[in-house]
Scaffold this motif. Structure first.
Motif, short mmCIF file in Angstrom:
data_model
loop_
_atom_site.label_atom_id
_atom_site.label_comp_id
_atom_site.label_asym_id
_atom_site.label_seq_id
_atom_site.Cartn_x
_atom_site.Cartn_y
_atom_site.Cartn_z
N ILE A 42 0.63 -11.85 6.39
CA ILE A 42 0.89 -11.43 5.01
C ILE A 42 0.96 -9.91 4.93
CG2 ILE A 42 -0.03 -11.42 2.66
CD1 ILE A 42 -1.18 -14.19 3.21
N CYS A 43 0.02 -9.21 5.56
CA CYS A 43 0.04 -7.75 5.55
C CYS A 43 1.30 -7.22 6.22
CB CYS A 43 -1.19 -7.20 6.26
SG CYS A 43 -2.73 -7.44 5.37
N GLY A 44 1.71 -7.85 7.30
CA GLY A 44 2.94 -7.44 7.98
C GLY A 44 4.17 -7.63 7.11
N ALA A 45 4.22 -8.75 6.38
CA ALA A 45 5.36 -9.00 5.50
C ALA A 45 5.40 -8.03 4.34
CB ALA A 45 5.30 -10.44 4.99
N VAL A 46 4.24 -7.71 3.77
CA VAL A 46 4.18 -6.76 2.66
C VAL A 46 4.58 -5.37 3.14
CG1 VAL A 46 2.59 -5.59 1.08
CG2 VAL A 46 2.50 -8.06 1.32
N GLY A 95 6.85 8.01 3.02
CA GLY A 95 6.35 9.08 2.17
C GLY A 95 6.89 9.09 0.76
N ARG A 96 7.89 8.27 0.46
CA ARG A 96 8.48 8.24 -0.89
C ARG A 96 7.92 7.05 -1.66
NH1 ARG A 96 13.67 11.18 -1.87
NH2 ARG A 96 13.51 12.77 -0.27
N TYR A 97 7.58 7.29 -2.91
CA TYR A 97 7.03 6.23 -3.75
C TYR A 97 8.15 5.37 -4.31
CZ TYR A 97 2.44 8.33 -3.59
OH TYR A 97 1.23 8.82 -3.17
N VAL A 98 7.86 4.10 -4.43
CA VAL A 98 8.79 3.14 -5.00
C VAL A 98 8.00 2.18 -5.88
CG1 VAL A 98 8.67 1.54 -3.07
CG2 VAL A 98 10.69 1.56 -4.49
N ILE A 99 8.61 1.74 -6.97
CA ILE A 99 7.96 0.79 -7.87
C ILE A 99 8.45 -0.60 -7.51
CG2 ILE A 99 7.68 0.06 -10.25
CD1 ILE A 99 8.06 3.00 -11.03
N ILE A 100 7.50 -1.47 -7.19
CA ILE A 100 7.82 -2.82 -6.74
C ILE A 100 7.11 -3.82 -7.65
CG2 ILE A 100 7.78 -4.44 -4.81
CD1 ILE A 100 7.59 -2.07 -2.94
N ASP A 101 7.83 -4.86 -8.01
CA ASP A 101 7.30 -5.92 -8.85
C ASP A 101 6.50 -6.89 -7.97
OD1 ASP A 101 6.88 -7.42 -11.17
OD2 ASP A 101 8.64 -8.68 -10.76
N GLU A 102 5.52 -7.54 -8.57
CA GLU A 102 4.67 -8.50 -7.85
C GLU A 102 5.50 -9.64 -7.29
OE1 GLU A 102 1.22 -11.73 -8.94
OE2 GLU A 102 1.22 -9.83 -10.03
N GLU A 110 -4.38 -12.90 -5.52
CA GLU A 110 -5.53 -12.49 -4.72
C GLU A 110 -5.12 -12.13 -3.30
OE1 GLU A 110 -5.65 -15.49 -6.49
OE2 GLU A 110 -6.73 -14.60 -8.16
N ALA A 111 -4.20 -12.91 -2.72
CA ALA A 111 -3.74 -12.62 -1.36
C ALA A 111 -2.97 -11.31 -1.33
CB ALA A 111 -2.87 -13.76 -0.85
N LEU A 112 -2.16 -11.06 -2.36
CA LEU A 112 -1.42 -9.80 -2.45
C LEU A 112 -2.37 -8.62 -2.60
CD1 LEU A 112 1.21 -8.19 -2.70
CD2 LEU A 112 1.16 -8.70 -5.15
N LYS A 113 -3.33 -8.76 -3.48
CA LYS A 113 -4.31 -7.69 -3.70
C LYS A 113 -5.09 -7.39 -2.42
CE LYS A 113 -6.62 -5.24 -6.83
NZ LYS A 113 -6.04 -4.12 -7.50
N ARG A 114 -5.49 -8.45 -1.71
CA ARG A 114 -6.24 -8.30 -0.46
C ARG A 114 -5.40 -7.57 0.60
NH1 ARG A 114 -6.39 -13.30 1.74
NH2 ARG A 114 -7.12 -14.03 -0.28
N SER A 115 -4.12 -7.94 0.70
CA SER A 115 -3.28 -7.31 1.71
C SER A 115 -2.99 -5.85 1.36
CB SER A 115 -1.99 -8.09 1.90
OG SER A 115 -1.21 -8.05 0.73
N LEU A 116 -2.76 -5.55 0.07
CA LEU A 116 -2.52 -4.16 -0.33
C LEU A 116 -3.77 -3.31 -0.10
CD1 LEU A 116 -0.44 -4.59 -3.61
CD2 LEU A 116 0.36 -3.74 -1.40
#
Length: 117
Positions: free
Chosen positions: A4-8, A19-26, A42-48
């Motif tokens: 999951i972390c690798g995919a994110v 180094g550039r910021y981007v806005i990404i939707d959940e 929860e899985a997304l929050k944990r991986s981020l």
């Protein structure tokens, strides 16, 4: 790093240079999750959180379902180096060998003396 972390991380790198910021939707993050994994907040929050702690990404803010993230470095899988096989050759210690031969020779001489007497 889990799948999951690798995919994110791959999704973030695909949308923004380092180094550039981007806005990404959940939903974009959840679409990038591998098949058969838990597609939850929860899985997304944990991986981020894990990626941020390890220094792979920087999260500027997260409001609702929107995240402002910047990739900092790419994940390089560490390949363990194989140690060369060490062949151990049997070596006799010269001191041990001379002591052994001297003891055997002394026993032989004593045995011969008692045999002839």
């Amino acid at each position: 790093m889990d799948r999951i972390c690798g995919a994110v991380l791959n999704k973030i790198h695909a949308l923004s240079p380092a180094g550039r910021y981007v806005i990404i939707d959940e939903d974009e993050f959840l679409d990038a999750f591998p098949q058969g994994s838990d597609r939850s907040f929860e899985a997304l929050k944990r991986s981020l959180t894990h990626l941020c702690k390890e220094g792979y990404i920087d999260v500027k803010y997260s409001r609702g379902e929107m995240y402002c993230v910047a990739p900092l470095k790419k994940y390089v899988e560490e390949i363990p180096e194989e140690e060369p096989e060490q062949t151990t050759r049997f070596r006799l210690d010269p001191v041990f060998l001379s002591a052994f031969v001297g003891g055997a020779l002394g026993s032989l001489i004593i045995s011969l003396i008692f045999a002839f007497i």
